[in-house]
Design an enzyme around this catalytic site. Structure first.
Site, short mmCIF file in Angstrom:
data_model
loop_
_atom_site.label_atom_id
_atom_site.label_comp_id
_atom_site.label_asym_id
_atom_site.label_seq_id
_atom_site.Cartn_x
_atom_site.Cartn_y
_atom_site.Cartn_z
N MET A 143 -47.16 19.46 -29.48
CA MET A 143 -47.17 18.96 -30.86
C MET A 143 -47.04 20.12 -31.84
O MET A 143 -47.38 19.99 -33.02
CB MET A 143 -48.45 18.16 -31.12
CG MET A 143 -48.53 16.92 -30.23
SD MET A 143 -49.49 15.58 -30.94
CE MET A 143 -51.09 16.35 -31.05
N HIS A 155 -50.09 27.26 -25.43
CA HIS A 155 -48.75 26.68 -25.28
C HIS A 155 -47.78 27.70 -24.66
O HIS A 155 -46.99 27.37 -23.79
CB HIS A 155 -48.18 26.26 -26.63
CG HIS A 155 -48.98 25.24 -27.37
ND1 HIS A 155 -49.64 25.52 -28.54
CD2 HIS A 155 -49.20 23.93 -27.13
CE1 HIS A 155 -50.24 24.44 -28.99
NE2 HIS A 155 -49.99 23.45 -28.15
P1 AMP Z 1 -50.66 19.87 -27.80
O1 AMP Z 1 -49.68 20.59 -28.64
O2 AMP Z 1 -52.09 20.02 -28.25
O3 AMP Z 1 -50.27 18.44 -27.51
O4 AMP Z 1 -50.63 20.58 -26.38
C1 AMP Z 1 -49.43 20.74 -25.68
C2 AMP Z 1 -49.75 21.23 -24.30
O5 AMP Z 1 -50.44 22.48 -24.38
C3 AMP Z 1 -50.67 20.28 -23.52
O6 AMP Z 1 -50.21 20.18 -22.19
C4 AMP Z 1 -52.01 20.97 -23.60
O7 AMP Z 1 -52.86 20.66 -22.50
C5 AMP Z 1 -51.60 22.42 -23.58
N1 AMP Z 1 -52.65 23.29 -24.13
C6 AMP Z 1 -53.33 23.12 -25.27
N2 AMP Z 1 -54.26 24.09 -25.42
C7 AMP Z 1 -54.16 24.89 -24.33
C8 AMP Z 1 -54.85 26.08 -23.88
N3 AMP Z 1 -55.83 26.62 -24.59
N4 AMP Z 1 -54.47 26.63 -22.71
C9 AMP Z 1 -53.46 26.08 -21.97
N5 AMP Z 1 -52.77 24.97 -22.33
C10 AMP Z 1 -53.12 24.38 -23.50
#
Ligand code: AMP
Length: 282
Positions: free
Chosen positions: A30, A37
């Site tokens: 997102m 990410h």
């Molecule tokens: P989001 O943009 O929050 O939807 O996250 C996108 C992807 O990044 C998802 O698969 C999350 O699980 C992953 N993600 C978010 N925070 C972290 C983190 N601290 N470490 C590793 N992956 C993450």
């Protein structure tokens, strides 16, 4: 780096890459990209020839009282970060492209969303399932990488891929943390200085619970109550703090040898809701 906001040109691009014999890795996000990410993008780069990142704040996964409007959006900075990592293509669709039609169909989730985040955020995982289902059909990747940070999301998506026969391997990347242990999250940007200082307490509690379990505590009820009080005394409001079965995602009262568990918590610090988890084999 190619940037696509429409589906057909992205599909043509991917067809062409596949015709050249290239494998496609996909990282849905997102946006407001942080090192968490970026670690997933690096993992995708290791496992596939071409990496596609999507940046889309999916309205379907936000409840009416949640932070959809305020969710951080930093597309220009995100594109630069992708470019630096040699991402091959970025998909940045509009709401019109993703949902510009009357929606007649929804996917229901049975049991797997009853607890953990699903227990607190009705409709959240249905919203994720819709968008990831669509994105996987658009990109048709060989692998798709998601973070352990959202462990329940990963397990539900794995089930979706299995039940709906998506021809993709899901890969789970580890949680990337700040030096003080706080799991990186786009929502950390909401924290003021005082809140930011308190925020790593959640991970410290999870680590303490992990240690006690490793030392043989098999009935964790008292331990959990104690850690909840500790967190509350620091001014954090508990949404949940519990131990869940890795497969069923149900809370467990007694741990059984050689089974896998998730120690997971969600807290409010001010208005900001933070989540974290540790995977453990008893
Ligand atoms: P989001 O943009 O929050 O939807 O996250 C996108 C992807 O990044 C998802 O698969 C999350 O699980 C992953 N993600 C978010 N925070 C972290 C983190 N601290 N470490 C590793 N992956 C993450």
């Amino acid at each position: 780096m190619d940037i696509f906001s429409e589906i057909d040109p992205l599909r043509s691009y991917i067809k062409k890459k596949k015709a050249e014999g290239k494998t496609i890795g996909f990282v849905p996000t997102m946006g407001s990209l942080h090192e968490g990410h970026l670690s997933l993008i690096k993992l995708a780069k290791e496992k596939a020839d071409e990496v596609v990142v999507s940046i889309y704040v999916n309205p379907e996964q936000f409840g009416p009282d949640e932070d959809y409007e305020n969710y951080p959006r930093e597309l220009d900075a995100d594109l630069m970060k992708c470019e630096d990592l040699n991402v091959n293509a970025v998909f940045t669709p509009s709401d019109e492209i993703m949902y510009g039609y009357t929606q007649h169909l929804r996917i229901e989730i049975d049991e797997l969303n009853r607890y953990i985040d699903g227990g607190s955020r009705p409709g959240f995982f249905e919203g994720i399932i819709i968008v990831v289902n669509k994105l996987l059909n658009i990109v048709e990747p060989d692998i798709a990488v998601f973070g352990q940070k959202d462990i329940q999301q990963f397990i539900i998506l794995q089930q979706m891929v299995t039940e709906f026969n998506h021809d993709v391997n899901l890969v789970m990347g580890p949680i990337i943390r700040a030096n003080d242990g706080l799991a990186l999250s786009s929502r950390n940007a909401y924290l003021n200085q005082d809140e930011r200082q308190k925020a790593p307490s959640l991970f410290r509690s999870l680590q303490y619970i992990e240690k006690q379990i490793s030392d043989g505590v098999g009935t964790p009820a008292l331990l959990l109550e104690h850690q909840k009080s500790e967190l509350e005394s620091k001014g954090l409001e508990i949404d949940y703090l519990n131990i869940f079965d890795r497969k069923t995602l149900k809370p467990v009262e007694m741990l059984i040898k050689s089974k896998s568990y998730i120690i997971a918590g969600a807290v409010y610090i001010g208005d900001t809701r933070l989540i974290d988890n540790i995977l453990i084999e008893f």
